[in-house]
Design a protein around this motif. Structure first.
Motif, PDB file in Angstrom:
ATOM      1  N   LYS A   9       0.811  -1.227   0.000  1.00 57.09           N
ATOM      2  CA  LYS A   9       0.000   0.000   0.000  1.00 57.09           C
ATOM      3  C   LYS A   9       0.846   1.280   0.000  1.00 57.09           C
ATOM      4  N   ARG A  10       2.112   1.190   0.357  1.00 58.62           N
ATOM      5  CA  ARG A  10       2.942   2.402   0.401  1.00 58.62           C
ATOM      6  C   ARG A  10       3.013   3.081  -0.961  1.00 58.62           C
ATOM      7  N   ARG A  11       2.785   4.375  -0.981  1.00 64.51           N
ATOM      8  CA  ARG A  11       2.934   5.172  -2.199  1.00 64.51           C
ATOM      9  C   ARG A  11       3.574   6.496  -1.819  1.00 64.51           C
ATOM     10  N   SER A  12       4.230   7.122  -2.762  1.00 66.58           N
ATOM     11  CA  SER A  12       4.771   8.461  -2.511  1.00 66.58           C
ATOM     12  C   SER A  12       3.622   9.454  -2.466  1.00 66.58           C
ATOM     13  N   ILE A  13       3.467  10.126  -1.335  1.00 69.37           N
ATOM     14  CA  ILE A  13       2.379  11.094  -1.159  1.00 69.37           C
ATOM     15  C   ILE A  13       2.940  12.492  -1.383  1.00 69.37           C
ATOM     16  N   ARG A  14       2.272  13.258  -2.254  1.00 70.86           N
ATOM     17  CA  ARG A  14       2.807  14.569  -2.644  1.00 70.86           C
ATOM     18  C   ARG A  14       1.846  15.710  -2.349  1.00 70.86           C
ATOM     19  N   LYS A  15       0.910  15.468  -1.404  1.00 71.36           N
ATOM     20  CA  LYS A  15       0.022  16.545  -0.914  1.00 71.36           C
ATOM     21  C   LYS A  15      -0.432  16.164   0.499  1.00 71.36           C
ATOM     22  N   ASP A  74      12.174  22.499 -14.851  1.00 69.06           N
ATOM     23  CA  ASP A  74      10.759  22.612 -15.241  1.00 69.06           C
ATOM     24  C   ASP A  74       9.849  22.540 -14.018  1.00 69.06           C
ATOM     25  N   ARG A  75      10.144  21.605 -13.109  1.00 68.34           N
ATOM     26  CA  ARG A  75       9.314  21.454 -11.905  1.00 68.34           C
ATOM     27  C   ARG A  75       9.370  22.694 -11.032  1.00 68.34           C
ATOM     28  N   ALA A  76      10.607  23.196 -10.865  1.00 72.44           N
ATOM     29  CA  ALA A  76      10.807  24.364  -9.994  1.00 72.44           C
ATOM     30  C   ALA A  76      10.116  25.600 -10.563  1.00 72.44           C
ATOM     31  N   LEU A  84       8.631  20.059  -0.772  1.00 72.09           N
ATOM     32  CA  LEU A  84       8.301  19.259   0.425  1.00 72.09           C
ATOM     33  C   LEU A  84       6.808  18.935   0.466  1.00 72.09           C
ATOM     34  N   TYR A  85       6.075  19.396  -0.521  1.00 72.20           N
ATOM     35  CA  TYR A  85       4.646  19.062  -0.687  1.00 72.20           C
ATOM     36  C   TYR A  85       3.788  19.435   0.521  1.00 72.20           C
ATOM     37  N   GLY A  86       4.248  20.379   1.330  1.00 76.38           N
ATOM     38  CA  GLY A  86       3.444  20.821   2.481  1.00 76.38           C
ATOM     39  C   GLY A  86       3.456  19.843   3.644  1.00 76.38           C
ATOM     40  N   SER A 124       3.887   9.373   3.162  1.00 77.41           N
ATOM     41  CA  SER A 124       5.331   9.662   3.166  1.00 77.41           C
ATOM     42  C   SER A 124       5.820   9.752   1.731  1.00 77.41           C
ATOM     43  N   CYS A 125       6.982  10.342   1.565  1.00 75.45           N
ATOM     44  CA  CYS A 125       7.641  10.325   0.254  1.00 75.45           C
ATOM     45  C   CYS A 125       9.147  10.327   0.479  1.00 75.45           C
ATOM     46  N   LEU A 126       9.793   9.325  -0.056  1.00 77.66           N
ATOM     47  CA  LEU A 126      11.256   9.257  -0.001  1.00 77.66           C
ATOM     48  C   LEU A 126      11.754  10.164  -1.110  1.00 77.66           C
ATOM     49  N   MET A 127      12.646  11.087  -0.820  1.00 78.55           N
ATOM     50  CA  MET A 127      13.062  11.950  -1.915  1.00 78.55           C
ATOM     51  C   MET A 127      14.477  12.501  -1.832  1.00 78.55           C
ATOM     52  N   ALA A 128      14.964  12.829  -3.038  1.00 80.46           N
ATOM     53  CA  ALA A 128      16.340  13.299  -3.166  1.00 80.46           C
ATOM     54  C   ALA A 128      16.417  14.813  -3.295  1.00 80.46           C
ATOM     55  N   THR A 129      15.364  15.462  -3.806  1.00 75.59           N
ATOM     56  CA  THR A 129      15.509  16.889  -4.152  1.00 75.59           C
ATOM     57  C   THR A 129      15.901  17.805  -2.988  1.00 75.59           C
ATOM     58  N   PRO A 130      15.375  17.628  -1.751  1.00 81.36           N
ATOM     59  CA  PRO A 130      15.777  18.577  -0.701  1.00 81.36           C
ATOM     60  C   PRO A 130      17.273  18.566  -0.428  1.00 81.36           C
ATOM     61  N   MET A 153      21.824  12.546   2.011  1.00 82.45           N
ATOM     62  CA  MET A 153      21.677  11.576   0.918  1.00 82.45           C
ATOM     63  C   MET A 153      20.233  11.341   0.524  1.00 82.45           C
ATOM     64  N   LEU A 154      19.320  11.448   1.444  1.00 80.41           N
ATOM     65  CA  LEU A 154      17.899  11.272   1.146  1.00 80.41           C
ATOM     66  C   LEU A 154      17.080  11.978   2.220  1.00 80.41           C
ATOM     67  N   CYS A 155      15.829  12.253   1.899  1.00 79.04           N
ATOM     68  CA  CYS A 155      14.899  12.819   2.879  1.00 79.04           C
ATOM     69  C   CYS A 155      13.594  12.028   2.819  1.00 79.04           C
ATOM     70  N   GLU A 169      -2.154   3.214  -9.305  1.00 81.21           N
ATOM     71  CA  GLU A 169      -1.695   1.830  -9.427  1.00 81.21           C
ATOM     72  C   GLU A 169      -0.173   1.848  -9.475  1.00 81.21           C
ATOM     73  N   ARG A 170       0.463   0.820  -8.978  1.00 77.40           N
ATOM     74  CA  ARG A 170       1.924   0.777  -9.009  1.00 77.40           C
ATOM     75  C   ARG A 170       2.375  -0.443  -9.792  1.00 77.40           C
ATOM     76  N   LYS A 171       3.079  -0.188 -10.901  1.00 80.59           N
ATOM     77  CA  LYS A 171       3.635  -1.308 -11.669  1.00 80.59           C
ATOM     78  C   LYS A 171       4.969  -1.703 -11.035  1.00 80.59           C
TER      79      LYS A 171
HETATM   80  C1  LIG Z   1      16.316   7.626  -4.431  1.00 82.18           C
HETATM   81  C2  LIG Z   1      14.932   8.180  -4.621  1.00 82.18           C
HETATM   82  C3  LIG Z   1      14.769   9.542  -4.819  1.00 82.18           C
HETATM   83  C4  LIG Z   1      13.489  10.081  -4.986  1.00 82.18           C
HETATM   84  N1  LIG Z   1      13.354  11.441  -5.101  1.00 82.18           N
HETATM   85  C5  LIG Z   1      12.121  11.976  -5.194  1.00 82.18           C
HETATM   86  C6  LIG Z   1      11.963  13.387  -5.197  1.00 82.18           C
HETATM   87  O1  LIG Z   1      12.917  14.146  -5.111  1.00 82.18           O
HETATM   88  N2  LIG Z   1      10.706  13.892  -5.291  1.00 82.18           N
HETATM   89  C7  LIG Z   1       9.608  13.070  -5.373  1.00 82.18           C
HETATM   90  O2  LIG Z   1       8.502  13.589  -5.452  1.00 82.18           O
HETATM   91  N3  LIG Z   1       9.725  11.722  -5.358  1.00 82.18           N
HETATM   92  C8  LIG Z   1      10.942  11.152  -5.262  1.00 82.18           C
HETATM   93  N4  LIG Z   1      11.094   9.787  -5.207  1.00 82.18           N
HETATM   94  C9  LIG Z   1       9.901   8.930  -5.231  1.00 82.18           C
HETATM   95  C10 LIG Z   1       9.745   8.180  -6.559  1.00 82.18           C
HETATM   96  O3  LIG Z   1       9.376   9.104  -7.546  1.00 82.18           O
HETATM   97  C11 LIG Z   1       8.665   7.097  -6.367  1.00 82.18           C
HETATM   98  O4  LIG Z   1       9.076   6.215  -5.356  1.00 82.18           O
HETATM   99  C12 LIG Z   1       8.388   6.321  -7.637  1.00 82.18           C
HETATM  100  O5  LIG Z   1       7.821   7.169  -8.609  1.00 82.18           O
HETATM  101  C13 LIG Z   1       7.429   5.143  -7.392  1.00 82.18           C
HETATM  102  O6  LIG Z   1       6.203   5.604  -6.867  1.00 82.18           O
HETATM  103  P1  LIG Z   1       5.664   5.166  -5.429  1.00 82.18           P
HETATM  104  O7  LIG Z   1       6.701   5.534  -4.413  1.00 82.18           O
HETATM  105  O8  LIG Z   1       4.380   5.943  -5.249  1.00 82.18           O
HETATM  106  O9  LIG Z   1       5.413   3.689  -5.450  1.00 82.18           O
HETATM  107  C14 LIG Z   1      12.347   9.221  -5.016  1.00 82.18           C
HETATM  108  C15 LIG Z   1      12.532   7.847  -4.830  1.00 82.18           C
HETATM  109  C16 LIG Z   1      13.788   7.334  -4.613  1.00 82.18           C
HETATM  110  C17 LIG Z   1      13.953   5.843  -4.368  1.00 82.18           C
END
Ligand SMILES: Cc1cc2nc3c(=O)[nH]c(=O)nc-3n(C[C@H](O)[C@H](O)[C@H](O)COP(=O)(O)O)c2cc1C
Length: 180
Positions: A9-15, A74-76, A84-86, A124-130, A153-155, A169-171
């Protein structure tokens, strides 16, 4: 929720909603990061100060604009874009760059934290941009508590998903082969 359900069920949440997460949930998520498989030191810095979060967001947007990476630029450029999506909580993961396993240590901790967050009903969202912003501003990195010699290295953003977030959906990613 079973572990497999939380992973699925885990997905990257952006809001996110503005509500802060509960300290008891945060503690469990941090612990999940701390007990992930690891091979060396790393630092988990938790930022919940709204002023600092806004500063990280603003500095990151500038760093994205100056990155020379088209997708980032482009995103910026999207008006009001908040990297940080709030989210009301940002976890910054840093480790010594000289340890070849640091990124793996950070990745296992981050993955455990996002799965734990899902199990607790949090987004939650694992991310590199910050990390772009935190690398570009040494004073900001110091305010976050990044130890001397560590590289961000990650946030991980943490919070309650906004009501209108659609879970896509997640492929499955990656290729698989079996040798039996
Ligand atoms: C190393 C790494 C860096 C990522 N950086 C970002 C990021 O900067 N911004 C963002 O919105 N998502 C980021 N993501 C999330 C991915 O976009 C996301 O995990 C992928 O699209 C799959 O979607 P899901 O997490 O919803 O299953 C990152 C994921 C990983 C593993």
């Amino acid at each position: 929720m079973s572990t497999i359900d939380a992973i699925t069920k885990r997905r990257s949440i952006r809001k996110y909603k503005a509500d802060q997460i509960k300290d008891a949930d945060l503690e469990q998520i941090i612990q999940a990061g701390q007990i992930a498989p690891n091979a060396g030191p790393f630092q988990i810095s938790v930022v919940q100060n709204a002023e600092l979060l806004n500063k990280i967001s603003a500095v990151t947007v500038e760093a994205m604009k100056n990155s020379g990476i088209k997708m980032m630029v482009d995103r910026a450029a999207i008006p009001g874009f908040n990297p940080l999506y709030g989210a009301p909580t940002l976890v910054v993961l840093s480790a010594p760059a000289k340890n070849p396993y640091s990124l793996a240590n950070i990745a296992t901790a981050g993955a455990n934290m996002t799965i734990a967050a899902t199990a607790l009903g949090l987004g939650s969202c694992l991310m590199a941009t910050p990390e772009l912003g935190l690398k570009a501003d040494a004073e900001l990195a110091q305010a976050v508590g990044i130890p001397e010699g560590n590289t961000v290295m990650l946030c991980v953003t943490l919070g309650y998903a906004a009501d209108d977030v659609k879970i896509p959906e997640r492929k499955p990613a990656g290729k698989v082969n079996y040798v039996r």
